[in-house]
Design an enzyme around this catalytic site. Structure first.
Site, short mmCIF file in Angstrom:
data_model
loop_
_atom_site.label_atom_id
_atom_site.label_comp_id
_atom_site.label_asym_id
_atom_site.label_seq_id
_atom_site.Cartn_x
_atom_site.Cartn_y
_atom_site.Cartn_z
N GLU A 175 -3.87 3.39 6.74
CA GLU A 175 -4.01 3.01 5.22
C GLU A 175 -4.79 4.20 4.90
O GLU A 175 -4.11 4.63 3.65
CB GLU A 175 -4.64 1.73 5.01
CG GLU A 175 -4.57 1.44 3.42
CD GLU A 175 -5.16 0.11 2.99
OE1 GLU A 175 -6.24 -0.03 1.95
OE2 GLU A 175 -5.19 -0.85 3.82
N ARG A 203 0.81 -0.97 0.03
CA ARG A 203 0.02 -0.08 0.06
C ARG A 203 0.72 1.31 0.02
O ARG A 203 0.34 2.37 0.54
CB ARG A 203 -1.13 0.01 1.50
CG ARG A 203 -1.65 -1.27 1.15
CD ARG A 203 -2.88 -1.23 0.22
NE ARG A 203 -3.52 -2.41 0.23
CZ ARG A 203 -3.36 -3.64 -0.31
NH1 ARG A 203 -2.28 -3.59 -1.30
NH2 ARG A 203 -4.31 -4.29 -0.31
N SER A 206 -10.92 0.64 3.71
CA SER A 206 -9.89 -0.04 4.92
C SER A 206 -9.09 0.99 5.44
O SER A 206 -8.50 1.67 5.06
CB SER A 206 -9.02 -1.21 4.16
OG SER A 206 -9.64 -2.23 4.01
#
EC number: 1.3.1.98
Length: 301
Positions: free
Chosen positions: A290, A171, A220
């Site tokens: 995130e 990520r 998320s």
């Protein structure tokens, strides 16, 4: 926020003091000092080339993985529109505009018999966003399929960067924060449209069952730490349903934060930090955000 000095002329749309809450999934947050929607690539390049180098620049896609803080975003927020949203196929390669959605990319791939990119259907964002963040889900991530991408740097220069130049990790990429991804090329593999559709249906059904898709959320919230699932750590720390003001940890999927109605971005971010504190206290694991958090916090009353 003070007015940015000597803004260049544009052929697209340049809006001062533009509200960003309607443009992000959380439906919360402050204003952009300026919102720039370029007419085409040359308009974007000319604008950035002529813009005072001291003025910050940030790209905004669908706003799905983002908290815009209540104090707003200084400088210029760039939002790519239809001129950057085309997707085409050539063999097993997809040519994608930076403003194209994951749904459009995956649908185009299906129609062309290109397998291996089905997971993009489950990423609620644009090509620019998930190239930058190495977006992924259901066993795939952008670093698996990206050949290269074209970005416009803060100077207005357009450069092509190969997969290896992006420094992809989980990520994360090494793209400069003020670079704007304007296009990307993904490589899949030959497949049958019916089988590709079946895989996309399977992914959509799994998301529907497990995620609060019809809520005001940001996707998320935390990265999965090595050897752990973020949702499980949050659940074990007793945070399911935890709320601060109008912000709440989803009871359906504990790695999602929700705006239950009128949450401020401060409440959402504070809730995330409280979850991180409780997880750290319970398990000793430090959860990493995130979701991007951008802009300035609201001034204290």
């Amino acid at each position: 926020m003070s007015e940015a000095p000597s803004l260049p002329q544009v052929r697209g749309k340049l809006t001062p003091d533009a509200p960003l809450a309607p443009l992000v999934w959380f439906k919360a947050g402050g204003h952009a000092q300026w919102l720039f929607e370029p007419r085409d690539l040359a308009d974007l390049q000319d604008f950035l080339r002529g813009l005072d180098p001291a003025v910050p620049v940030m790209a905004l896609g669908l706003g799905s993985n983002m908290i815009v803080r209540d104090g707003g975003v200084p400088g210029v927020v760039v939002r790519l529109g239809k001129a950057f949203a085309a997707v085409s196929a050539d063999g097993v390669t997809l040519e994608c505009g930076g403003g194209a959605s994951g749904i459009l990319v995956s649908s185009t791939a299906r129609n062309a018999g290109i397998a291996g990119v089905e997971f993009l259907r489950s990423i609620p964002g644009t090509v620019g966003g998930f190239v930058r963040m190495n977006g992924g889900a259901y066993g795939g991530e952008v670093s698996d399929i990206l050949l290269d991408c074209d970005v416009v740097l803060r100077s207005g220069e357009r450069v092509t960067l190969g997969n290896a130049q992006l420094g992809y990790t989980y990520r994360h990429s090494e793209l400069p924060a003020d670079a704007v991804v304007v296009s990307a090329r993904f490589k899949g593999r030959a497949g049958q449209p019916a089988a590709i559709q079946a895989e996309m249906d399977r992914i959509s059904a799994a998301r529907e069952v497990s995620q609060p898709l019809r809520s005001k959320t940001g996707g998320s919230t935390f990265k999965n730490p090595d050897g752990h699932k973020a949702w499980q750590l949050v659940d074990e720390a007793g945070c399911r349903g935890l709320s601060i003001g109008g912000a709440q940890v989803s009871e359906k999927h504990t790695n999602f934060l929700l705006n239950t109605g009128n949450a401020t971005s401060t409440e959402i971010e504070d809730l995330g930090d409280e979850v991180r504190r409780r997880v750290r206290e319970k398990s000793g694991v430090e959860l990493e955000w995130e979701i991007q958090r951008v802009g300035q916090k609201a001034a204290a009353p």
